[in-house]
Design an enzyme around this catalytic site. Structure first.
Site, PDB file in Angstrom:
ATOM      1  N   GLU A  55       0.827  -1.207   0.000  1.00 52.27           N
ATOM      2  CA  GLU A  55       0.000   0.000   0.000  1.00 52.27           C
ATOM      3  C   GLU A  55       0.865   1.262   0.000  1.00 52.27           C
ATOM      4  O   GLU A  55       0.564   2.233  -0.705  1.00 52.27           O
ATOM      5  CB  GLU A  55      -0.912   0.023   1.234  1.00 52.27           C
ATOM      6  CG  GLU A  55      -1.862  -1.162   1.320  1.00 52.27           C
ATOM      7  CD  GLU A  55      -1.307  -2.302   2.153  1.00 52.27           C
ATOM      8  OE1 GLU A  55      -2.066  -2.878   2.946  1.00 52.27           O
ATOM      9  OE2 GLU A  55      -0.106  -2.622   2.005  1.00 52.27           O
ATOM     10  N   LEU A 297      10.422 -41.027   4.805  1.00 48.73           N
ATOM     11  CA  LEU A 297      10.049 -39.760   5.436  1.00 48.73           C
ATOM     12  C   LEU A 297       8.697 -39.273   4.930  1.00 48.73           C
ATOM     13  O   LEU A 297       7.847 -38.825   5.711  1.00 48.73           O
ATOM     14  CB  LEU A 297      11.116 -38.697   5.186  1.00 48.73           C
ATOM     15  CG  LEU A 297      10.803 -37.294   5.741  1.00 48.73           C
ATOM     16  CD1 LEU A 297      10.477 -37.349   7.222  1.00 48.73           C
ATOM     17  CD2 LEU A 297      11.970 -36.335   5.488  1.00 48.73           C
TER      18      LEU A 297
END
Length: 363
Positions: A55, A297
């Site tokens: 902004e 994993l």
């Protein structure tokens, strides 16, 4: 009520937000466009922590010509002072007429507060425009704010017969050149890359981003799970610049460098407590973590429901391949099969045995 042009300008804001996709972590990716008399007078995006928010960059770009303008932002403007002052104050001072933002900021310091502040100052506010698109580019930030955990994306490469490696354990270049480029993009947008010591030993990967236009300052952290501290200190992943973490059940190592990056964790059935690792990464403000490891994993993460996304990359890889060169008679064939309860039971029993064996493996 939202107009057709509102969608156009928010789309532009979303495109701007993506400019910070590899650099603004741990902050969210945000874009902003300021429009006056159907003309863009200012635009901005958040590039990195400590720099101006989207902004502010857009307001500066507009050079003060912002009275009676409409501001399009991909995320609710901030209301608190962090590394920079609150953006709502700047919007009020700029005398904008209207603010449209795509989604609420999941940060509890901000969530839902800006609308009241802006409206109290006479500024019109609308929100929810292209909300899903805004969420898509900030999946990691949203999850970390809501659950304290990073968004886990896993890279799983498999051959058509379901294999993730050759019979000798080697798995390098099982994928195409195009899919490896995709992996580089996923690495670049991630805060960290997670792997296991098994993958480090087998492949000796570097786990770094190797895109031509990528600044090494933003290399993701390399995270290794090594229950028994088998790492030696000579591995490629430790030699390159950037932060590294080793999660382990041990507390000491002969190598001074390794001792400095050890993070001990709880033990669960002789293994590293994966949820605790994720909580620790979340507390380190990691929004997105890419898992590059083998089936053990990945299977453990899946079992604990810690993987958020694995299909997108797989679909990307598949889209890069077509099999038009394969004769029709050699493509997938259909067969009529008979349902046999005894056979099904035998399969279930075998699956149970496999699971019991899997549970004996150590990451």
């Amino acid at each position: 009520m939202m107009a057709k042009n509102d969608i156009k300008y928010m789309d532009i804001s979303l495109d701007l937000a993506i400019k910070g996709i590899n650099t603004c972590m741990p902050n969210p990716r945000v874009g902003c466009v300021i429009v006056k008399n159907n003309k863009i007078i200012g635009q901005g995006w958040h590039s990195q922590t400590g720099d101006s928010h989207a902004e502010i960059m857009a307001l500066n770009d507009a050079k003060g010509n912002t009275d009676n303008s409409t501001v399009y932002i991909t995320l609710e403007p901030c209301t608190h002072t962090g590394n920079t002052p609150p953006c709502v104050n700047a919007l009020i001072e700029a005398k904008v007429k209207k603010v449209i933002f795509a989604m609420n900021d999941p940060n509890p310091k901000v969530f839902g507060k800006s609308k009241d502040i802006l409206q109290a100052s006479g500024i019109e506010v609308e929100n929810g425009l292209l909300e899903n698109k805004s969420k898509e580019i900030n999946l990691g930030f949203i999850k970390r704010m809501n659950k304290g955990l990073p968004f886990i994306r896993t890279k799983i490469a498999a051959s058509l017969d379901g294999k993730t490696a050759l019979s000798n354990g080697k798995s390098q270049w099982i994928t195409s050149k195009e899919s490896r480029k995709d992996v580089q993009k996923y690495r670049a947008r991630s805060c960290g890359i997670l792997t296991s010591i098994a993958t480090v030993i087998a492949d000796n990967p570097s786990l770094n981003v190797r895109l031509d236009d990528f600044d090494d300052e933003y290399q993701p952290k390399r995270i290794i799970l090594d229950s028994n501290l088998r790492i030696t200190g000579e591995e490629n992943v430790l030699k390159l610049p950037g932060e590294k973490y080793i999660y382990t059940l041990k507390k000491d190592h002969n190598d001074t460098q390794i001792r400095s990056i050890i993070r001990t964790t709880k033990e669960v059935n002789g293994r590293i407590a994966l949820l605790d690792v994720m909580k620790d990464l979340g507390s380190d403000e990691m929004n997105e973590v890419l898992v590059e490891a083998g089936s053990v994993l990945n299977g453990a993460l899946l079992k604990e429901n810690l993987i958020d996304e694995s299909e997108e990359l797989r679909a990307h890889v598949e889209a890069q391949h077509n099999f038009d060169n394969i004769p029709a008679e050699k493509r997938i064939k259909t067969f009529e099969v008979r349902y046999d309860k005894d056979v099904v039971k035998a399969i279930y029993d075998r699956i149970k045995e496999c699971r019991e064996y899997y549970n004996t493996l150590i990451l």
